[in-house]
Design a protein around this motif. Sequence first.
Motif, short mmCIF file in Angstrom:
data_model
loop_
_atom_site.label_atom_id
_atom_site.label_comp_id
_atom_site.label_asym_id
_atom_site.label_seq_id
_atom_site.Cartn_x
_atom_site.Cartn_y
_atom_site.Cartn_z
N ALA A 23 2.30 5.36 -18.07
CA ALA A 23 1.92 5.91 -16.99
C ALA A 23 1.50 4.68 -16.03
N ARG A 24 0.62 3.81 -16.70
CA ARG A 24 -0.15 2.85 -15.87
C ARG A 24 1.13 1.87 -15.47
N TYR A 25 2.07 1.69 -16.51
CA TYR A 25 3.09 0.78 -16.04
C TYR A 25 4.00 1.28 -15.01
N ARG A 26 4.22 2.71 -15.02
CA ARG A 26 4.92 3.18 -14.02
C ARG A 26 4.26 3.15 -12.63
N GLN A 27 2.90 3.12 -12.66
CA GLN A 27 2.30 3.22 -11.28
C GLN A 27 2.35 2.17 -10.82
N VAL A 28 2.08 0.67 -11.70
CA VAL A 28 2.08 -0.67 -11.10
C VAL A 28 3.73 -0.89 -10.67
N ASN A 29 4.58 -0.30 -11.27
CA ASN A 29 5.97 -0.63 -10.90
C ASN A 29 6.44 0.24 -9.57
N THR A 30 5.80 1.51 -9.66
CA THR A 30 6.15 2.03 -8.52
C THR A 30 5.39 1.49 -7.16
N GLU A 31 4.05 1.00 -7.20
CA GLU A 31 3.50 0.41 -6.23
C GLU A 31 4.27 -1.10 -5.78
N ILE A 32 4.58 -1.73 -6.77
CA ILE A 32 5.39 -3.04 -6.37
C ILE A 32 6.74 -2.70 -5.69
N LEU A 33 7.47 -1.65 -5.99
CA LEU A 33 8.88 -1.03 -5.23
C LEU A 33 8.26 -0.62 -4.01
N ALA A 34 7.15 0.40 -3.97
CA ALA A 34 6.83 0.77 -2.54
C ALA A 34 6.47 -0.39 -1.55
N ARG A 35 5.89 -1.59 -2.06
CA ARG A 35 5.76 -2.76 -1.17
C ARG A 35 6.97 -3.25 -0.83
N GLY A 36 7.72 -3.23 -1.64
CA GLY A 36 9.43 -3.73 -1.43
C GLY A 36 10.01 -3.11 -0.33
N GLU A 38 8.30 -1.24 1.92
CA GLU A 38 7.72 -1.45 3.29
C GLU A 38 8.17 -2.75 3.76
N GLN A 39 8.68 -3.57 3.17
CA GLN A 39 8.97 -4.98 3.47
C GLN A 39 10.59 -5.03 3.62
N GLY A 40 11.24 -4.14 3.52
CA GLY A 40 12.42 -3.67 3.59
C GLY A 40 13.37 -4.62 2.74
N VAL A 41 13.02 -4.88 1.57
CA VAL A 41 13.77 -5.90 0.36
C VAL A 41 14.09 -4.78 -0.64
N ILE A 42 13.56 -3.72 -0.70
CA ILE A 42 13.96 -2.56 -1.59
C ILE A 42 14.67 -1.35 -0.73
N ARG A 43 15.62 -0.83 -1.29
CA ARG A 43 16.05 0.40 -0.53
C ARG A 43 14.93 1.50 -0.46
N ASP A 44 15.07 2.31 0.70
CA ASP A 44 14.06 3.08 1.02
C ASP A 44 14.56 4.66 1.38
N ASP A 45 15.67 4.74 0.60
CA ASP A 45 16.11 6.10 0.88
C ASP A 45 16.01 6.78 -0.49
N THR A 87 21.21 -4.82 -7.34
CA THR A 87 22.06 -4.28 -6.33
C THR A 87 21.64 -2.81 -6.41
N LEU A 88 21.44 -2.00 -7.34
CA LEU A 88 21.18 -0.51 -7.05
C LEU A 88 19.84 -0.49 -6.35
N ILE A 89 18.86 -1.30 -6.40
CA ILE A 89 17.65 -1.05 -5.53
C ILE A 89 17.60 -1.79 -4.16
N SER A 90 18.47 -2.73 -4.01
CA SER A 90 18.72 -3.51 -2.80
C SER A 90 18.90 -2.40 -1.27
N PRO A 91 18.48 -2.72 -0.39
CA PRO A 91 18.68 -1.88 0.63
C PRO A 91 19.96 -1.61 0.91
N VAL A 92 20.13 -0.34 1.44
CA VAL A 92 21.63 0.22 1.81
C VAL A 92 21.84 -0.07 3.39
#
Length: 101
Positions: A23-36, A38-45, A87-92
Amino acid sequence: MFQLLAHARHDPAFAALIERRYARYRQVNTEILARGQEQGVIRDDIPADLLSDQLSAMGDGWMMMYPFEPERFTPERLRSLVDAAVTLISPVSSPAGRTSK
């Protein structure tokens, strides 16, 4: 890891430890993805927590199958799998060239 998970099925205290750590691993991973996102480097849909679950599931699956099919996981194939995950997590991009919201 697979052997540890199999053992945890029969040891509630150990299962609880694995659950907390994962659960901690997923939480940290989620936070990293959420920051990405916000920065526009990870898909947000797709919500960051769902992306985290998907990436974790892919990695877990690769890890579980490696001992049974090591020849399938050549360095080149591993690089291709990681590239595909990126590619799967890159912005669409929308037709206008903007990332979707």
